[in-house]
Design an enzyme around this catalytic site. Structure first.
Site, PDB file in Angstrom:
ATOM      1  N   LEU A 191     -18.430  -7.648   8.172  1.00 29.80           N
ATOM      2  CA  LEU A 191     -18.038  -6.681   7.142  1.00 29.80           C
ATOM      3  C   LEU A 191     -19.172  -5.722   6.793  1.00 29.80           C
ATOM      4  O   LEU A 191     -18.941  -4.636   6.281  1.00 29.80           O
ATOM      5  CB  LEU A 191     -17.638  -7.408   5.845  1.00 29.80           C
ATOM      6  N   GLY A 192     -20.423  -6.143   7.061  1.00 29.14           N
ATOM      7  CA  GLY A 192     -21.565  -5.282   6.752  1.00 29.14           C
ATOM      8  C   GLY A 192     -21.895  -5.256   5.270  1.00 29.14           C
ATOM      9  O   GLY A 192     -21.244  -5.909   4.460  1.00 29.14           O
ATOM     10  N   GLU A 225     -12.544  -6.527  -4.626  1.00 35.40           N
ATOM     11  CA  GLU A 225     -13.299  -5.328  -4.982  1.00 35.40           C
ATOM     12  C   GLU A 225     -14.639  -5.292  -4.260  1.00 35.40           C
ATOM     13  O   GLU A 225     -15.090  -4.237  -3.819  1.00 35.40           O
ATOM     14  CB  GLU A 225     -13.519  -5.265  -6.503  1.00 35.40           C
ATOM     15  N   TRP A 243      -4.290  -8.910  -2.884  1.00 37.72           N
ATOM     16  CA  TRP A 243      -4.979  -8.953  -4.181  1.00 37.72           C
ATOM     17  C   TRP A 243      -4.144  -8.303  -5.281  1.00 37.72           C
ATOM     18  O   TRP A 243      -4.531  -8.330  -6.438  1.00 37.72           O
ATOM     19  CB  TRP A 243      -6.359  -8.282  -4.082  1.00 37.72           C
ATOM     20  N   ARG A 244      -3.016  -7.708  -4.895  1.00 38.70           N
ATOM     21  CA  ARG A 244      -2.116  -7.184  -5.925  1.00 38.70           C
ATOM     22  C   ARG A 244      -1.083  -8.230  -6.334  1.00 38.70           C
ATOM     23  O   ARG A 244      -0.266  -7.972  -7.216  1.00 38.70           O
ATOM     24  CB  ARG A 244      -1.396  -5.936  -5.413  1.00 38.70           C
ATOM     25  N   THR A 258     -15.554  -0.305   2.632  1.00 35.03           N
ATOM     26  CA  THR A 258     -14.746  -0.885   3.710  1.00 35.03           C
ATOM     27  C   THR A 258     -13.283  -0.521   3.523  1.00 35.03           C
ATOM     28  O   THR A 258     -12.773  -0.558   2.397  1.00 35.03           O
ATOM     29  CB  THR A 258     -14.898  -2.429   3.705  1.00 35.03           C
TER      30      THR A 258
END
Ligand code: SF4
Length: 371
Positions: A86-87, A43, A30-31, A49
């Site tokens: 991922l919750g 984000e 994501w960078r 997480t």
């Protein structure tokens, strides 16, 4: 560095931090983009997480929903399935609602202003600031847990760090320190410092690029900061979970659209009174669902911990004759082979894994499990 009321030049801090970030930043997917949709997805995943956990989900999610428009026209079930494991599933539901709103209100383009970003479902102050600064060059500090910790140490702030006065103080100071030409890099550098050197326990001040400017380091208080409210441990409650099957098919129920594990499929699970045995409670529940089946006993036990609650699960296998079972939109039968493709919370996913090992043929393997 300055204390409230004294004007100080923050440029040495920003320069040292950005130089270090340029040399040491982790190469995260994501960078490598300024696409606000991708940054938004990252984000959302990174709340609660760790980066290492989120990475494979981020890749898979963007393969499945490569654009904002793809996500906007997906069903909630598809999104929850891509998110499972991922919750904190409200993040996924809000993300989907948010992109649909972007389609309707902003013609499919994410807005650049912090205020408009904040008006979207599930976009909190941190996410709005991250998108506004990284993708649109807006000067807005992104205060996640890492940034709060780092900044509270920079300014040696001895106030409960989540309190409104503390957040205001840190926001104002970070905004002043943030260079106008690189707000996104500055936010990411602060978070990176918190994730890699300015750790909650044992900060690596010996390696820190801003050690000579950090008040907590200079005063020897880094290990005490940030000050946080003491959180109560998760409250334990007893629940029964009914694994109702006829042959290789099992009965699932869709959870309510609000609250814990909202909208996920489950093996029917209900809280029970502690003075009633789990077996008696299950018998009453089965009656209320109009189910007559053979209950295997003893049950299996599992514990599942959420932020505020801990389920102590008594899990029973209930065998139904062919053709029996309730009907209605919240119920469905699913073959064992279908379970993997359905959105289920982690506790029920664990139960499904037990079941896959036990059925078909050896339901007795399901008995006698100890946590
Ligand atoms: S000097 Fe230490 S406490 Fe201060 S920012 Fe660096 S790692 Fe954190």
């Amino acid at each position: 560095m300055r204390q409230p009321g004294n004007k100080t030049d923050f440029s040495p801090l920003a320069e040292a931090l950005l130089r270090w970030f340029g040399d040491n930043r982790r190469d995260l997917p994501w960078r490598q983009t300024k696409d606000p949709y991708c940054v938004w997805v990252s984000e959302a995943m990174l709340q609660q997480t760790r980066v290492e956990t989120a990475l494979p989900y981020y890749h898979r999610f963007l393969e499945r929903f490569p654009t904002l428009a793809d996500l906007a026209c997906s069903s909630e079930e598809e999104v929850l399935t891509a998110w499972q494991g991922l919750g904190y599933y409200s993040r996924a539901r809000h993300l989907r609602q948010g992109v649909r709103e972007v389609q309707q209100r902003f013609g499919g383009q994410l807005p650049a202003s912090y205020e408009e970003l904040r008006s979207l479902p599930g976009v909190g102050p941190h996410t709005a600031a991250a998108i506004a600064s990284i993708c649109f060059g807006r000067r807005r500090p992104a205060l996640d847990g890492n940034a709060l910790r780092v900044a509270s140490r920079w300014w040696d702030l001895h106030q409960e760090v989540e309190s409104p006065p503390a957040r205001r103080f840190l926001h104002q100071h970070l905004q002043e320190a943030m260079p106008a030409d690189r707000p996104g890099d500055f936010n990411q550098a602060v978070m990176e410092l918190g994730a890699t050197l300015c750790l909650p326990a044992n900060p690596r001040c010996d390696l820190c690029p801003v050690a000579s400017l950090c008040l907590a380091r200079l005063r020897g208080t880094a290990a005490e900061l940030p000050l946080r409210r003491v959180r109560l441990p998760p409250r334990p409650i007893e629940v029964v979970c009914a694994v109702i099957h006829r042959g290789d098919d099992c009965l699932l129920r869709k959870r309510s659209s609000k609250g814990l594990l909202a909208g996920m499929w489950e093996f029917p699970t209900e809280p029970v009174e502690t003075e009633t045995s789990p077996l008696q409670s299950l018998a009453v529940l089965l009656l209320s669902w109009g189910i007559t089946g053979e209950i295997s006993s003893p049950c299996k036990k599992l514990a599942a911990t959420f932020t505020h609650l801990q389920w102590r699960m008594s899990i029973f296998l209930v065998s139904l004759p062919i053709g029996a079972g309730p009907s209605g939109s919240v119920w469905r039968w699913a073959a064992l082979s279908e379970l993997q493709a359905l959105p289920m919370g982690r506790p029920h996913r664990r139960v499904a894994e037990l079941l896959e090992r036990a059925l078909p043929g050896h339901p007795e393997d399901f008995q006698g499990f100890s946590p």
